[in-house]
Design a protein around this motif. Sequence first.
Motif, PDB file in Angstrom:
ATOM      1  N   LEU A 193       0.692  -1.150   0.011  1.00 40.19           N
ATOM      2  CA  LEU A 193      -0.087  -0.174  -0.073  1.00 40.19           C
ATOM      3  C   LEU A 193       0.795   1.231   0.009  1.00 40.19           C
ATOM      4  O   LEU A 193       0.732   2.168  -0.729  1.00 40.19           O
ATOM      5  CB  LEU A 193      -0.948   0.121   1.178  1.00 40.19           C
ATOM      6  CG  LEU A 193      -1.946  -1.045   1.432  1.00 40.19           C
ATOM      7  CD1 LEU A 193      -2.862  -1.108   2.497  1.00 40.19           C
ATOM      8  CD2 LEU A 193      -3.038  -0.584   0.087  1.00 40.19           C
ATOM      9  N   ALA A 194       2.051   1.146   0.414  1.00 42.14           N
ATOM     10  CA  ALA A 194       2.931   2.315   0.692  1.00 42.14           C
ATOM     11  C   ALA A 194       3.387   2.559  -0.574  1.00 42.14           C
ATOM     12  O   ALA A 194       3.515   3.624  -1.166  1.00 42.14           O
ATOM     13  CB  ALA A 194       4.222   1.996   1.886  1.00 42.14           C
ATOM     14  N   ASP A 195       4.026   1.566  -1.312  1.00 38.92           N
ATOM     15  CA  ASP A 195       4.561   1.550  -2.732  1.00 38.92           C
ATOM     16  C   ASP A 195       3.234   2.264  -3.566  1.00 38.92           C
ATOM     17  O   ASP A 195       3.646   2.832  -4.543  1.00 38.92           O
ATOM     18  CB  ASP A 195       5.073   0.336  -3.153  1.00 38.92           C
ATOM     19  CG  ASP A 195       6.108  -0.111  -2.398  1.00 38.92           C
ATOM     20  OD1 ASP A 195       6.842   0.680  -1.824  1.00 38.92           O
ATOM     21  OD2 ASP A 195       6.590  -1.575  -2.229  1.00 38.92           O
ATOM     22  N   ILE A 196       2.075   1.533  -3.508  1.00 40.11           N
ATOM     23  CA  ILE A 196       0.980   2.070  -4.335  1.00 40.11           C
ATOM     24  C   ILE A 196       0.806   3.551  -4.200  1.00 40.11           C
ATOM     25  O   ILE A 196       0.699   4.401  -5.236  1.00 40.11           O
ATOM     26  CB  ILE A 196      -0.238   1.426  -4.145  1.00 40.11           C
ATOM     27  CG1 ILE A 196       0.037  -0.090  -4.429  1.00 40.11           C
ATOM     28  CG2 ILE A 196      -1.483   1.993  -4.586  1.00 40.11           C
ATOM     29  CD1 ILE A 196      -1.444  -1.099  -4.250  1.00 40.11           C
ATOM     30  N   ALA A 197       0.777   4.089  -2.921  1.00 37.69           N
ATOM     31  CA  ALA A 197       0.476   5.668  -2.496  1.00 37.69           C
ATOM     32  C   ALA A 197       1.706   6.305  -3.284  1.00 37.69           C
ATOM     33  O   ALA A 197       1.466   7.660  -3.805  1.00 37.69           O
ATOM     34  CB  ALA A 197       0.701   5.813  -1.132  1.00 37.69           C
ATOM     35  N   ASP A 198       2.795   5.897  -3.139  1.00 38.40           N
ATOM     36  CA  ASP A 198       4.380   6.635  -3.985  1.00 38.40           C
ATOM     37  C   ASP A 198       3.991   6.533  -5.554  1.00 38.40           C
ATOM     38  O   ASP A 198       4.267   7.628  -6.089  1.00 38.40           O
ATOM     39  CB  ASP A 198       5.742   5.850  -3.727  1.00 38.40           C
ATOM     40  CG  ASP A 198       5.867   5.800  -2.268  1.00 38.40           C
ATOM     41  OD1 ASP A 198       5.629   6.795  -1.397  1.00 38.40           O
ATOM     42  OD2 ASP A 198       6.694   4.965  -1.545  1.00 38.40           O
ATOM     43  N   LEU A 199       3.589   5.678  -6.119  1.00 39.32           N
ATOM     44  CA  LEU A 199       3.306   5.553  -7.451  1.00 39.32           C
ATOM     45  C   LEU A 199       2.038   6.508  -7.751  1.00 39.32           C
ATOM     46  O   LEU A 199       2.320   7.151  -8.767  1.00 39.32           O
ATOM     47  CB  LEU A 199       2.851   4.025  -7.965  1.00 39.32           C
ATOM     48  CG  LEU A 199       2.650   3.729  -9.287  1.00 39.32           C
ATOM     49  CD1 LEU A 199       3.805   4.062 -10.243  1.00 39.32           C
ATOM     50  CD2 LEU A 199       1.949   2.456  -9.502  1.00 39.32           C
ATOM     51  N   LEU A 200       1.161   6.436  -6.832  1.00 39.35           N
ATOM     52  CA  LEU A 200      -0.053   7.417  -7.321  1.00 39.35           C
ATOM     53  C   LEU A 200       0.581   8.940  -7.173  1.00 39.35           C
ATOM     54  O   LEU A 200      -0.123   9.838  -8.007  1.00 39.35           O
ATOM     55  CB  LEU A 200      -1.125   7.323  -6.281  1.00 39.35           C
ATOM     56  CG  LEU A 200      -1.970   6.050  -6.524  1.00 39.35           C
ATOM     57  CD1 LEU A 200      -3.001   5.873  -5.253  1.00 39.35           C
ATOM     58  CD2 LEU A 200      -2.519   5.931  -7.885  1.00 39.35           C
TER      59      LEU A 200
END
Length: 278
Positions: free
Chosen positions: A62-69
């Motif tokens: 979820l943290a990586d997804i937030a960075d990607l967004l």
Amino acid sequence: MTADTLPDPVEERREEQYRDISRRVWIGWGRNSAAMGVVGVLVLVCVWAVGLLDGERMITGLADIADLLGDMWPPDFTNINRWWGPLWDSMSMSIAATALAVLLSVPLALLGARNTSPHPTVYAVARLVLNTLRSVPELIMAIVFVAAVGFGALPGALALGIHSAGMVGKFFADSIERADQASVEVARAAGATRAQVILHGILPQVLPQMADVTVYRWELNFRASVVVGVVGAGGIGFELIAALRTLQYQEVSAILLVILATVTVVDALGGALRRRFQ
């Protein structure tokens, strides 16, 4: 024993029926509970097997997804004029694929329905063909057709159309089997041939359901056209994967928003068409 204390046969039968019904209800409840328990255990095993219960991994993801967004914001619409052509290709691909699917599905459905199939062997073969067509994912079919006919919208339309024929044909066949037999018997009593029975006794009953399935499948085919474009089958999906490969995340978000807007329009149009054919 006086007459007042004699058991009432009617009351006894009612009590016996009540006990019988209660026993059946409890047995049914127990069986359903056992079945739900088995399904629940199976679901938990599958959830554990794919890692959904791995909290640490999920939090990290979820943290990586937030960075990607964050990298995808704000959307970059600089090249939007270049996307209209591929977007039209995706739309054309979905319409052509749906037409191909219906063209293949109608004869397969008539052969794969018990009440219209000429022979049990023909019925079994038609059902096997329908099962085979829908068991192969459209992405795999797209890869095969890209290798066969080259890049572009053609392999995408072929892949989506042939895959869709399996699912659409199954729905068509099921609708034909559920047709009211009263109209069929009336047509047969009037001396109608087998083809006339199908044309006048069965198809008028199932045409609304067939139209509804066709429109719904068109909506699905448009979404799937984005996926098959990833493997070189043309359309807006090809532009999406190109932006991803070059790490143009802001352009990726812009393309996704364009796809979202188009899907919304397609869904609204599909809903209007389904209401029209009801």
